[in-house]
Enzyme design. Sequence first.
Site, mmCIF file in Angstrom:
data_model
loop_
_atom_site.group_PDB
_atom_site.id
_atom_site.type_symbol
_atom_site.label_atom_id
_atom_site.label_comp_id
_atom_site.label_asym_id
_atom_site.label_seq_id
_atom_site.Cartn_x
_atom_site.Cartn_y
_atom_site.Cartn_z
ATOM 1 N N TYR A 151 9.654 50.982 19.324
ATOM 2 C CA TYR A 151 10.275 50.010 18.431
ATOM 3 C C TYR A 151 11.517 49.462 19.124
ATOM 4 C CZ TYR A 151 7.781 53.442 15.582
ATOM 5 O OH TYR A 151 6.848 54.330 15.107
ATOM 6 N N ARG A 152 11.677 48.154 19.090
ATOM 7 C CA ARG A 152 12.862 47.590 19.741
ATOM 8 C C ARG A 152 14.110 47.970 18.948
ATOM 9 N NH1 ARG A 152 11.970 41.178 18.279
ATOM 10 N NH2 ARG A 152 13.291 41.127 16.414
ATOM 11 N N ARG B 100 14.232 48.871 14.619
ATOM 12 C CA ARG B 100 13.332 47.884 14.020
ATOM 13 C C ARG B 100 11.896 48.422 14.008
ATOM 14 N NH1 ARG B 100 9.661 44.559 15.601
ATOM 15 N NH2 ARG B 100 9.213 42.653 14.458
ATOM 16 N N TRP B 101 11.597 49.192 12.976
ATOM 17 C CA TRP B 101 10.211 49.640 12.807
ATOM 18 C C TRP B 101 9.637 48.984 11.555
ATOM 19 C CZ3 TRP B 101 12.047 55.357 13.023
ATOM 20 C CH2 TRP B 101 12.842 55.662 11.919
ATOM 21 N N LEU B 102 8.461 48.397 11.698
ATOM 22 C CA LEU B 102 7.812 47.738 10.570
ATOM 23 C C LEU B 102 7.247 48.788 9.618
ATOM 24 C CD1 LEU B 102 6.029 44.786 12.380
ATOM 25 C CD2 LEU B 102 8.306 44.863 11.355
ATOM 26 N N ARG C 28 4.326 51.235 10.459
ATOM 27 C CA ARG C 28 4.372 52.033 11.683
ATOM 28 C C ARG C 28 4.728 53.485 11.383
ATOM 29 N NH1 ARG C 28 4.823 48.870 16.267
ATOM 30 N NH2 ARG C 28 4.346 50.836 17.353
ATOM 31 N N GLY C 29 4.313 54.372 12.281
ATOM 32 C CA GLY C 29 4.455 55.800 12.047
ATOM 33 C C GLY C 29 5.878 56.252 11.809
ATOM 34 N N GLU D 39 0.176 62.466 20.443
ATOM 35 C CA GLU D 39 0.300 61.665 21.661
ATOM 36 C C GLU D 39 0.585 62.548 22.867
ATOM 37 O OE1 GLU D 39 1.342 58.684 18.369
ATOM 38 O OE2 GLU D 39 1.799 60.788 18.777
ATOM 39 N N ASP E 10 10.634 36.805 20.914
ATOM 40 C CA ASP E 10 9.596 37.823 20.760
ATOM 41 C C ASP E 10 8.317 37.416 21.478
ATOM 42 O OD1 ASP E 10 7.807 39.901 19.334
ATOM 43 O OD2 ASP E 10 9.802 40.287 18.524
#
Length: 519
Positions: A181-182, A194-196, A199-200, A243, A318
């Site tokens: 995440y940026r 900045r996590w949408l 997202r995990g 992961e 972006d």
Amino acid sequence: MKYKDLRDFIHSLEQRGELRRITQPVSPALEMTELCDRVLRAGGPALLFDAPDGYRFPVLGNLFGTPRRVALGMGVDADDNATLASLRDIGRLLSALKEPDPPKSLKDAGKLLSLAKAVWDMGPKTVSAPPCQEIVWEGDDVDLHKLPIQTCWPGDAGPLLTWGLTVTRGPNKTRQNLGIYRQQLIGRNKLIMRWLAHRGGALDFREFALKHPGQPYPVAVVLGADPATALGAVTPVPDTLSEYQFAGLLRGARTELAKCLTPGVDTLQVPARAEIVLEGFIHPQQGAPAPAPEGAPPRPTAGAAAGYEHALEGPYGDHTGYYNEQEWFPVFTVERITMRRDAIYHSTYTGKPPDEPAVLGVALNEVFVPLLQKQFSEITDFYLPPEGCSYRMAIVQMKKSYAGHAKRVMFGVWSFLRQFMYTKFIVVVDEDVNVRDWKEVIWAITTRVDPARDTVLVENTPIDYLDFASPVAGLGSKMGLDATNKWPGETQREWGRPIEMDAAVKARVDRLWTEIGLS
């Protein structure tokens, strides 16, 4: 070849002529972006900036700037022609892990047991005295401005951390989540995460805030992980597999981890040979927050996570080729920075395709194909054109069996993987159309599509928050085009018969071709 850490990978790339050292001073503010962009568009090497202007940490850029380097990072030593096929092998591995086929014989059962054992054997292991903690910054020494964080575009709000692997854990989970995440730099020890929402990391954070309201949420950010771990963070790994385990499978060796040092963050583990690690928390909001600036979107107020410190993020250039709108996201406060001696800062930029995320998309496209084929056996090929911002358009090739079949495939793709939730356009074609050749795709659309009959429009669906074309942020429509040959029940007319030259004539001309001197 397998790589134990980023430095091992850099050394291998340099020996192969896949990495170039830049000894001249280059500024992380705009200049690195321009250099990396020109080199990537030319299909050039990764760049290691040894002397970033004003900083002592070297900067690594364009690491995964070609599909071949992505394959090398996944442990596949293939030439350019074999790269995509090798990536499909990785997709088959993921497919087998996600949904194993029931064994039909003792031999099949043996293969399944061997795969299960390989996964079990690749569980990560914790080490003491890890290289990533050779140097530790604490207290007033914590200063993110010492890192050569890039400012990528003239209209950016400030420096932006781009290749950080964010490590989180939900309150009810043993498995850690890795996501990229940026993160906007807004202070000596402050970043905007900045996590949408889907997202995990964001899901873990919301679950924690619901279960432990008012308590700081621990986060670690890894900069400069080994290539298998970095690529594992952007691969659709099954929920039953971490992961770190997947990285071990790619590497052929267990991932070595280190416990974070900061009390409260020491529940998280990071790659032991990472270059730089940021440890800290997302803290609850203390006191009344400052009012939102005039013209800015309102602060979040719904949900337990809204009670945590937030800041207005952006705008930033972006992967769409545009600057995005501002939005509120949580603030990550860095309490401790650990690193290796002579640490390397790994960075990238995003912009109008092609950029590094677009190249990653081209490579991961091949990983997706076996996953899709496992669920939908009628899919014979699948392509995410990089011009479509990596995921906004998909071209699906299928073996059609009945009327309406193409529409079933459209909805199947949209609902299958989280990665396809934001795919706005799907074009479905028959097996005779090469999905990677725009000329053939356009021919199929213009000859096999009736706009009223063959267009599917779906309203009020999840859409990328960065998609400013949608009428509402995060909510928009999708379109599917059925560019297949139509079956009875789909048309009342006699369908066109493709023109094809007689095989004997083609063979005769093949022989004449050289004699005439045209080759």
